[in-house]
Design a protein around this motif. Structure first.
Motif, PDB file in Angstrom:
ATOM      1  N   MET A  45      25.130 -33.956 -13.713  1.00 38.72           N
ATOM      2  CA  MET A  45      24.907 -32.880 -12.748  1.00 38.72           C
ATOM      3  C   MET A  45      25.303 -31.536 -13.355  1.00 38.72           C
ATOM      4  SD  MET A  45      27.031 -31.981  -9.296  1.00 38.72           S
ATOM      5  CE  MET A  45      28.409 -31.573 -10.374  1.00 38.72           C
ATOM      6  N   THR A  46      26.449 -31.519 -14.049  1.00 39.39           N
ATOM      7  CA  THR A  46      26.908 -30.300 -14.717  1.00 39.39           C
ATOM      8  C   THR A  46      25.902 -29.828 -15.752  1.00 39.39           C
ATOM      9  OG1 THR A  46      29.217 -30.995 -14.408  1.00 39.39           O
ATOM     10  CG2 THR A  46      28.795 -29.286 -16.054  1.00 39.39           C
ATOM     11  N   THR A  47      25.346 -30.779 -16.506  1.00 38.16           N
ATOM     12  CA  THR A  47      24.347 -30.436 -17.520  1.00 38.16           C
ATOM     13  C   THR A  47      23.121 -29.800 -16.883  1.00 38.16           C
ATOM     14  OG1 THR A  47      25.075 -32.251 -18.950  1.00 38.16           O
ATOM     15  CG2 THR A  47      22.883 -31.365 -19.345  1.00 38.16           C
ATOM     16  N   PHE A  48      22.638 -30.389 -15.798  1.00 39.22           N
ATOM     17  CA  PHE A  48      21.448 -29.865 -15.128  1.00 39.22           C
ATOM     18  C   PHE A  48      21.692 -28.455 -14.585  1.00 39.22           C
ATOM     19  CE2 PHE A  48      19.424 -33.908 -15.434  1.00 39.22           C
ATOM     20  CZ  PHE A  48      18.093 -33.714 -15.107  1.00 39.22           C
TER      21      PHE A  48
ATOM     22  N   LEU B   3      16.817 -31.918  -0.372  1.00 38.25           N
ATOM     23  CA  LEU B   3      17.925 -32.844  -0.146  1.00 38.25           C
ATOM     24  C   LEU B   3      17.425 -34.149   0.464  1.00 38.25           C
ATOM     25  CD1 LEU B   3      20.949 -33.350  -0.276  1.00 38.25           C
ATOM     26  CD2 LEU B   3      21.179 -32.231   1.957  1.00 38.25           C
ATOM     27  N   GLY B   4      16.492 -34.053   1.419  1.00 45.84           N
ATOM     28  CA  GLY B   4      15.934 -35.257   2.028  1.00 45.84           C
ATOM     29  C   GLY B   4      15.188 -36.102   1.016  1.00 45.84           C
TER      30      GLY B   4
ATOM     31  N   VAL C 108      23.028 -32.711  -7.397  1.00 43.68           N
ATOM     32  CA  VAL C 108      22.356 -31.474  -7.810  1.00 43.68           C
ATOM     33  C   VAL C 108      21.707 -30.786  -6.615  1.00 43.68           C
ATOM     34  CG1 VAL C 108      20.457 -30.528  -9.175  1.00 43.68           C
ATOM     35  CG2 VAL C 108      21.973 -32.243 -10.182  1.00 43.68           C
ATOM     36  N   ALA C 109      21.015 -31.577  -5.779  1.00 39.71           N
ATOM     37  CA  ALA C 109      20.327 -31.010  -4.615  1.00 39.71           C
ATOM     38  C   ALA C 109      21.305 -30.395  -3.621  1.00 39.71           C
ATOM     39  CB  ALA C 109      19.492 -32.087  -3.923  1.00 39.71           C
TER      40      ALA C 109
ATOM     41  N   PRO D 113      17.258 -28.840  -9.127  1.00 43.28           N
ATOM     42  CA  PRO D 113      17.121 -29.808  -8.023  1.00 43.28           C
ATOM     43  C   PRO D 113      15.842 -30.639  -8.079  1.00 43.28           C
ATOM     44  CG  PRO D 113      17.911 -27.701  -7.186  1.00 43.28           C
ATOM     45  CD  PRO D 113      17.516 -27.475  -8.616  1.00 43.28           C
ATOM     46  N   GLN D 114      14.682 -29.971  -8.239  1.00 40.01           N
ATOM     47  CA  GLN D 114      13.427 -30.713  -8.244  1.00 40.01           C
ATOM     48  C   GLN D 114      13.289 -31.580  -9.491  1.00 40.01           C
ATOM     49  OE1 GLN D 114       9.826 -28.739  -7.034  1.00 40.01           O
ATOM     50  NE2 GLN D 114      10.930 -27.198  -5.868  1.00 40.01           N
TER      51      GLN D 114
END
Length: 290
Positions: free
Chosen positions: A166-169, A129-130, A112-113, A242-243
């Motif tokens: 990931m797609t859902t998010f 990302l980190g 996601v990130a 992402p968050q």
């Protein structure tokens, strides 16, 4: 909302609460399985709990019953992805160790990130990302996956579940912003419920536990599941994908800690250090807002 708390902060707190609720689902599922219930029956039961739970909320709050016509196509895609998450993640446990399946599955916050910003035509935030990579490293240390039980089928199922989540998010952010969150959740579970009914009809029904403790645990699975899903979509709407996804790295850590506190399982140094890394990653993600 409390004074001084931004919408994004409230969203991240909701994501942590959702991760805690999903951890509760995992722990209670252990009691249900001990009562002779199959994973497929637990999947079917919790999706039906989700359907009737969101139905009750929509009716009580008098929210719209159906998503707008223009939103049906993405809602169907998300429903398929959500069903894929539930089926593939549980099925992966049959082929590979649970710790390895969980580790593969929780690559989704990194996905996601990385992919979310690219779809928005901008570079990934280095801090976000980190933070995702640090939290993932903490999971790897805490879970200590047994690579000796490697089976490509289990790895493929766990990775498929991760991509589906990931797609859902990424897809649900716009939907839960543009329309009522509870209406969206009800329609999501309505579509999943149709698939569950077809499954139940083709396999002879859901195997319910006989022991009162297992029945109570199954009810708890349903309640925690409904709470987790509603909090998840609220978090995605408030804090972004992402968050919010980074916060979900805490779910397996909460499960491990819960097993230690409630079931008396011992925590090793690797698990403690891994939990610290996950916490560092989660705290680091909060700097992305600034």
């Amino acid at each position: 909302m409390s004074p001084g708390l931004s919408v994004s902060t409230v969203g991240r707190l909701a994501a942590l609460a959702s991760a805690t609720s999903f951890a509760g689902v995992s722990m209670l599922a252990g009691f249900v399985y001990s009562g002779g219930v199959t994973p497929a029956s637990v999947i079917a039961a919790r999706l039906l709990f989700g359907l009737f739970g969101t139905l009750a909320v929509v009716a009580y709050l008098r929210r719209p019953w159906m998503v707008p016509t223009r939103e049906w196509r993405p809602t169907v895609v998300i429903a398929c992805a959500w069903l894929t998450v539930n089926v593939c993640y549980m099925a992966s446990f049959y082929y590979i160790p649970v710790s390895l399946a969980v580790l593969i599955f929780f690559t989704f916050p990194v996905q996601v990130a990385l992919i979310g910003p690219l779809l928005a035509r901008r570079r990934p935030e280095p801090v976000t990302l980190g933070a995702a990579l640090i939290a993932f490293a903490g999971l790897a240390l805490a879970l200590g996956p047994d690579l000796g039980g490697l089976d490509w089928r289990g790895c493929a199922l766990a990775l498929t579940a991760a991509v589906a989540l990931m797609t859902t998010f990424l897809m649900s952010r716009r939907l839960v912003v543009d329309q009522d969150m509870f209406t969206f959740s009800f329609n999501l579970h309505l579509l999943c419920g149709v698939a569950v009914v077809v499954y139940v009809g083709g396999t002879g029904g859901i195997a319910l536990p006989a022991a009162p403790v297992a029945i109570t645990a199954l009810f708890g699975v349903g309640v925690f599941y409904i709470l987790a899903v509603c909090l998840q979509f609220f978090a995605i709407r408030s804090a972004g994908a992402p968050q919010s996804s980074i916060m979900f790295n805490a779910e397996p850590i909460f499960t491990v800690l819960g097993a230690a506190l409630l079931l008396g399982e011992n925590l090793g140094m690797g698990q403690i250090m891994g939990a610290i890394l996950v916490i560092v990653g989660v705290l680091l993600s909060t700097r992305a807002e600034s």
